[in-house]
Structure formats: structure tokens, C-alpha cells
Design an enzyme around this catalytic site. Structure first.
Site, PDB file in Angstrom:
ATOM      1  N   ILE A   4      38.779  37.251  43.411  1.00 12.47           N
ATOM      2  CA  ILE A   4      39.600  38.272  42.744  1.00 12.47           C
ATOM      3  C   ILE A   4      39.403  39.530  43.590  1.00 12.47           C
ATOM      4  O   ILE A   4      38.329  40.125  43.575  1.00 12.47           O
ATOM      5  CB  ILE A   4      39.187  38.484  41.273  1.00 12.47           C
ATOM      6  CG1 ILE A   4      39.419  37.190  40.479  1.00 12.47           C
ATOM      7  CG2 ILE A   4      39.966  39.654  40.683  1.00 12.47           C
ATOM      8  CD1 ILE A   4      39.023  37.267  39.016  1.00 12.47           C
ATOM      9  N   PRO A   5      40.425  39.910  44.367  1.00 13.50           N
ATOM     10  CA  PRO A   5      40.249  40.845  45.494  1.00 13.50           C
ATOM     11  C   PRO A   5      40.084  42.319  45.136  1.00 13.50           C
ATOM     12  O   PRO A   5      40.912  43.162  45.464  1.00 13.50           O
ATOM     13  CB  PRO A   5      41.524  40.615  46.309  1.00 13.50           C
ATOM     14  CG  PRO A   5      42.546  40.250  45.280  1.00 13.50           C
ATOM     15  CD  PRO A   5      41.791  39.419  44.262  1.00 13.50           C
ATOM     16  N   CYS A   6      38.955  42.653  44.526  1.00 13.38           N
ATOM     17  CA  CYS A   6      38.678  44.061  44.226  1.00 13.38           C
ATOM     18  C   CYS A   6      38.429  44.868  45.504  1.00 13.38           C
ATOM     19  O   CYS A   6      38.523  46.096  45.482  1.00 13.38           O
ATOM     20  CB  CYS A   6      37.506  44.185  43.261  1.00 13.38           C
ATOM     21  SG  CYS A   6      35.990  43.403  43.823  1.00 13.38           S
ATOM     22  N   HIS A   7      38.165  44.180  46.622  1.00 13.16           N
ATOM     23  CA  HIS A   7      37.965  44.892  47.889  1.00 13.16           C
ATOM     24  C   HIS A   7      39.256  45.564  48.364  1.00 13.16           C
ATOM     25  O   HIS A   7      39.211  46.400  49.262  1.00 13.16           O
ATOM     26  CB  HIS A   7      37.427  43.941  48.970  1.00 13.16           C
ATOM     27  CG  HIS A   7      38.338  42.799  49.282  1.00 13.16           C
ATOM     28  ND1 HIS A   7      38.319  41.615  48.564  1.00 13.16           N
ATOM     29  CD2 HIS A   7      39.297  42.650  50.220  1.00 13.16           C
ATOM     30  CE1 HIS A   7      39.224  40.792  49.063  1.00 13.16           C
ATOM     31  NE2 HIS A   7      39.835  41.404  50.069  1.00 13.16           N
TER      32      HIS A   7
END
Length: 171
Positions: free
Chosen positions: A140-143
Site C-alpha cells: 500500500i504505497p504510502c511512500h
């Protein structure tokens, strides 16, 4: 006597990656945790403390997640198609995590933009908190979420890892 909802059994493995070892954990529902070494793998596992023995499905979820993370980190995958178990995440935090995969590969969005997209334009800090407690970083691409001023903001795996992932997606 208080009653506690029993936690599902968890299968886990530590996998080597270009950004350091990652702990992957799954229930029979799906991938439940991706942890960086700096979080302390033993502490993460103790916190999850699932009861019982995980089923074969948990092992399949781990294998799928490991393969997809390996492909992503090698630049051969742009999104994830692995079952996830976000049953421990609720409310606004869950809404944020559900939104993050819509931020396209190689692009970024600000905490403010994510808050606005969720209909809560004043909730930038709550978006930051949801990203900081994301149980499935990378998947889950919180970056891909940055500060409004263009700064990196924080990242559970450290700023070097956040920058590395951003560079990976730019190539």
C-alpha cells in the site's frame, strides 16, 4: 472478566531485499503486515500475537507477496495483486489506506491532496498519521505521499528507503 476478540493465526517469514530484510506476515485472509528491520521483527510479531496455527492459505499469501515484492523492487511490477487483511484498520485510517493504491506508480500526492480527495481537506495530519501506521508499506504505497512543500515527510522504513522507492519508480 473482559472478553478479547481472538486474533487470527499468523504465518511469517523474513525476506532479503535491496532495501534490507523485510518481515512479511499473513493470515488466512491475506497479507497483514510488512515490517522493516528497524521496527524490530520480534516486537512486531509479539504485537500481532495470533492464536493457533495458520492454515495453508496464509503460506500461499506469503509466497505471493514475496514474489510480487521481489518483482516490484526489481522494477518489473508497478502494482500489487495480493489479498490483504486490513481487518484491524478502521475509520479514516482505513479510508486513507484504501485510497493510496490510486496514486499512480511514479507519481506523488501530498498529504493535503489525499485529505481533499477523501472529502476532509483539513485532515492532512490525520493522513500523515495513517501513512505512518500503514501496516503494509510498499504494497500500500504510502511512500508516494509527500509534504505540501515538496519535502519527503516521514517514512516507517526511513527517508533513504522512501527516496530509494521514489527513484525506483522514476526509472
Amino acid at each position: 472478566m473482559s472478553q478479547h476478540r481472538s486474533r487470527p493465526a499468523v504465518a511469517s517469514r523474513v525476506v532479503p531485499t535491496p532495501i534490507g530484510p523485510l518481515l512479511l506476515a499473513a493470515t488466512d485472509i491475506g497479507l497483514v503486515r510488512v515490517a522493516f528491520e528497524g521496527e524490530g521483527f520480534d516486537a512486531v510479531l509479539a504485537e500481532m500475537g495470533g492464536a493457533g496455527t495458520p492454515g495453508e492459505q496464509a503460506a500461499r499469501h506469503l509466497a505471493t507477496a514475496q514474489g510480487q515484492i521481489d518483482e516490484y523492487l526489481a522494477g518489473r511490477r508497478r502494482s500489487f495483486d495480493v489479498d490483504v487483511d486490513l481487518s484491524a484498520v478502521a475509520g479514516f485510517r482505513r479510508r486513507v489506506l484504501d485510497h493510496l493504491p490510486s496514486i499512480g506508480y511514479g507519481t506523488t500526492s501530498t498529504y493535503r491532496e489525499v485529505a481533499g480527495a477523501l472529502g476532509s481537506p483539513g485532515a492532512s495530519r490525520a493522513v500523515g498519521s495513517a501513512c505512518a501506521t500503514n501496516p503494509l508499506p510498499i504494497v500500500i504505497p504510502c511512500h508516494r505521499v509527500i509534504r505540501t512543500d515538496g519535502g519527503w515527510g516521514g517514512y516507517l522504513g526511513g527517508l533513504e528507503v522512501k527516496q530509494w522507492l521514489s527513484e525506483l519508480e522514476r526509472d
